[in-house]
Design a protein around this motif. Structure first.
Motif, PDB file in Angstrom:
ATOM      1  N   GLY A  15     -42.552   3.511  71.914  1.00 55.37           N
ATOM      2  CA  GLY A  15     -41.729   2.311  71.925  1.00 55.37           C
ATOM      3  C   GLY A  15     -42.378   1.132  72.598  1.00 55.37           C
ATOM      4  O   GLY A  15     -41.874   0.007  72.494  1.00 55.37           O
ATOM      5  N   SER A  17     -45.741  -1.476  73.697  1.00 57.00           N
ATOM      6  CA  SER A  17     -46.586  -2.415  72.967  1.00 57.00           C
ATOM      7  C   SER A  17     -47.965  -2.519  73.611  1.00 57.00           C
ATOM      8  O   SER A  17     -48.115  -2.336  74.821  1.00 57.00           O
ATOM      9  CB  SER A  17     -45.950  -3.812  72.946  1.00 57.00           C
ATOM     10  OG  SER A  17     -44.710  -3.816  72.286  1.00 57.00           O
ATOM     11  N   VAL A  64     -47.843   1.204  59.425  1.00 55.89           N
ATOM     12  CA  VAL A  64     -47.722   0.250  60.530  1.00 55.89           C
ATOM     13  C   VAL A  64     -46.985  -1.024  60.142  1.00 55.89           C
ATOM     14  O   VAL A  64     -46.757  -1.895  60.993  1.00 55.89           O
ATOM     15  CB  VAL A  64     -49.105  -0.117  61.118  1.00 55.89           C
ATOM     16  CG1 VAL A  64     -49.875   1.147  61.500  1.00 55.89           C
ATOM     17  CG2 VAL A  64     -49.911  -0.973  60.159  1.00 55.89           C
ATOM     18  N   ARG A  67     -44.515  -3.230  62.317  1.00 53.10           N
ATOM     19  CA  ARG A  67     -44.733  -2.937  63.741  1.00 53.10           C
ATOM     20  C   ARG A  67     -46.008  -3.602  64.277  1.00 53.10           C
ATOM     21  O   ARG A  67     -46.058  -4.000  65.436  1.00 53.10           O
ATOM     22  CB  ARG A  67     -44.830  -1.433  63.954  1.00 53.10           C
ATOM     23  CG  ARG A  67     -43.601  -0.669  63.541  1.00 53.10           C
ATOM     24  CD  ARG A  67     -43.670   0.788  63.970  1.00 53.10           C
ATOM     25  NE  ARG A  67     -44.778   1.506  63.338  1.00 53.10           N
ATOM     26  CZ  ARG A  67     -45.759   2.098  64.021  1.00 53.10           C
ATOM     27  NH1 ARG A  67     -45.777   2.068  65.340  1.00 53.10           N
ATOM     28  NH2 ARG A  67     -46.720   2.741  63.370  1.00 53.10           N
ATOM     29  N   MET A  83     -49.518  -4.580  68.573  1.00 55.61           N
ATOM     30  CA  MET A  83     -48.909  -3.311  68.191  1.00 55.61           C
ATOM     31  C   MET A  83     -47.615  -3.135  68.952  1.00 55.61           C
ATOM     32  O   MET A  83     -47.625  -3.038  70.191  1.00 55.61           O
ATOM     33  CB  MET A  83     -49.875  -2.162  68.483  1.00 55.61           C
ATOM     34  CG  MET A  83     -51.233  -2.331  67.823  1.00 55.61           C
ATOM     35  SD  MET A  83     -52.307  -0.895  68.042  1.00 55.61           S
ATOM     36  CE  MET A  83     -52.547  -0.920  69.802  1.00 55.61           C
ATOM     37  N   ASN A  84     -46.516  -3.104  68.229  1.00 56.32           N
ATOM     38  CA  ASN A  84     -45.191  -2.924  68.826  1.00 56.32           C
ATOM     39  C   ASN A  84     -44.577  -1.615  68.353  1.00 56.32           C
ATOM     40  O   ASN A  84     -45.039  -1.023  67.372  1.00 56.32           O
ATOM     41  CB  ASN A  84     -44.279  -4.085  68.449  1.00 56.32           C
ATOM     42  CG  ASN A  84     -44.783  -5.427  68.943  1.00 56.32           C
ATOM     43  OD1 ASN A  84     -45.426  -5.512  69.995  1.00 56.32           O
ATOM     44  ND2 ASN A  84     -44.510  -6.475  68.194  1.00 56.32           N
ATOM     45  N   SER A  85     -43.550  -1.189  69.047  1.00 57.51           N
ATOM     46  CA  SER A  85     -42.826   0.039  68.678  1.00 57.51           C
ATOM     47  C   SER A  85     -43.803   1.193  68.445  1.00 57.51           C
ATOM     48  O   SER A  85     -43.710   1.907  67.431  1.00 57.51           O
ATOM     49  CB  SER A  85     -41.972  -0.199  67.427  1.00 57.51           C
ATOM     50  OG  SER A  85     -41.056  -1.253  67.636  1.00 57.51           O
ATOM     51  N   LEU A  86     -44.706   1.380  69.355  1.00 56.83           N
ATOM     52  CA  LEU A  86     -45.750   2.382  69.183  1.00 56.83           C
ATOM     53  C   LEU A  86     -45.172   3.785  69.165  1.00 56.83           C
ATOM     54  O   LEU A  86     -44.191   4.095  69.855  1.00 56.83           O
ATOM     55  CB  LEU A  86     -46.790   2.246  70.288  1.00 56.83           C
ATOM     56  CG  LEU A  86     -47.769   1.078  70.068  1.00 56.83           C
ATOM     57  CD1 LEU A  86     -48.464   0.713  71.371  1.00 56.83           C
ATOM     58  CD2 LEU A  86     -48.789   1.441  69.006  1.00 56.83           C
ATOM     59  N   LYS A  87     -45.805   4.627  68.351  1.00 59.99           N
ATOM     60  CA  LYS A  87     -45.405   6.008  68.167  1.00 59.99           C
ATOM     61  C   LYS A  87     -46.559   6.924  68.569  1.00 59.99           C
ATOM     62  O   LYS A  87     -47.726   6.512  68.519  1.00 59.99           O
ATOM     63  CB  LYS A  87     -45.057   6.254  66.699  1.00 59.99           C
ATOM     64  CG  LYS A  87     -43.995   5.331  66.132  1.00 59.99           C
ATOM     65  CD  LYS A  87     -43.804   5.586  64.640  1.00 59.99           C
ATOM     66  CE  LYS A  87     -42.753   4.651  64.040  1.00 59.99           C
ATOM     67  NZ  LYS A  87     -42.569   4.906  62.594  1.00 59.99           N
ATOM     68  N   ASP A  90     -49.607   6.955  66.453  1.00 58.37           N
ATOM     69  CA  ASP A  90     -50.522   5.826  66.503  1.00 58.37           C
ATOM     70  C   ASP A  90     -51.714   6.098  67.424  1.00 58.37           C
ATOM     71  O   ASP A  90     -52.651   5.287  67.490  1.00 58.37           O
ATOM     72  CB  ASP A  90     -49.805   4.566  66.986  1.00 58.37           C
ATOM     73  CG  ASP A  90     -48.728   4.083  66.031  1.00 58.37           C
ATOM     74  OD1 ASP A  90     -47.650   3.691  66.514  1.00 58.37           O
ATOM     75  OD2 ASP A  90     -48.973   4.105  64.811  1.00 58.37           O
TER      76      ASP A  90
END
Length: 122
Positions: A15, A17, A64, A67, A83-87, A90
């Motif tokens: 979640g 960045s 991606v 995001r 990079m946002n909302s990272l999982k 990633d």
């Protein structure tokens, strides 16, 4: 001497960045397509995002879209990847790439950075 130097990688919780930067020198940045690739352990390198020479046109991997945002500064000779909302998926080494294809003659010029690690984990 051509140089592509990535920075901004690190560890972040899901979640979160990160903003990657790739500072370049030694070639005419504004005439190259700039791309971000990533490679996770045991997997092939994959294209994440690309931006055309003016920065107006961009493309993203489906994984991606929505995001990540690629951008470039043709004055600073730098390309970015927000990079946002990272999982967790990633997690990879992220590489900066510069590509130029000459229409006349077909010459290909391509340069790579050394990579920066991004780890997404709780």
């Amino acid at each position: 001497q051509v140089q592509l130097v990535e920075s901004g990688g690190g560890s972040v919780q899901p979640g979160g960045s990160l903003r990657l930067s790739c500072a370049t020198s030694g070639f005419i940045f504004s005439t190259y397509v700039m791309r971000w690739y990533r490679q996770a352990p045991g997997r092939e390198r994959e294209l994440v995002a690309a931006t055309a020479v003016t920065g107006v046109s961009t493309n993203y991997a489906d994984s991606v879209k929505g995001r990540f945002t690629i951008s470039r500064d043709n004055v600073k000779n730098t390309v970015y990847l927000q990079m946002n909302s990272l999982k967790p998926e990633d997690t990879a080494v992220y590489y900066c790439n510069a590509l130029k294809l000459q229409i006349v003659g077909g010459a290909r010029y391509e340069y790579w950075g050394q990579g920066t690690q991004v780890t997404v984990s709780s």
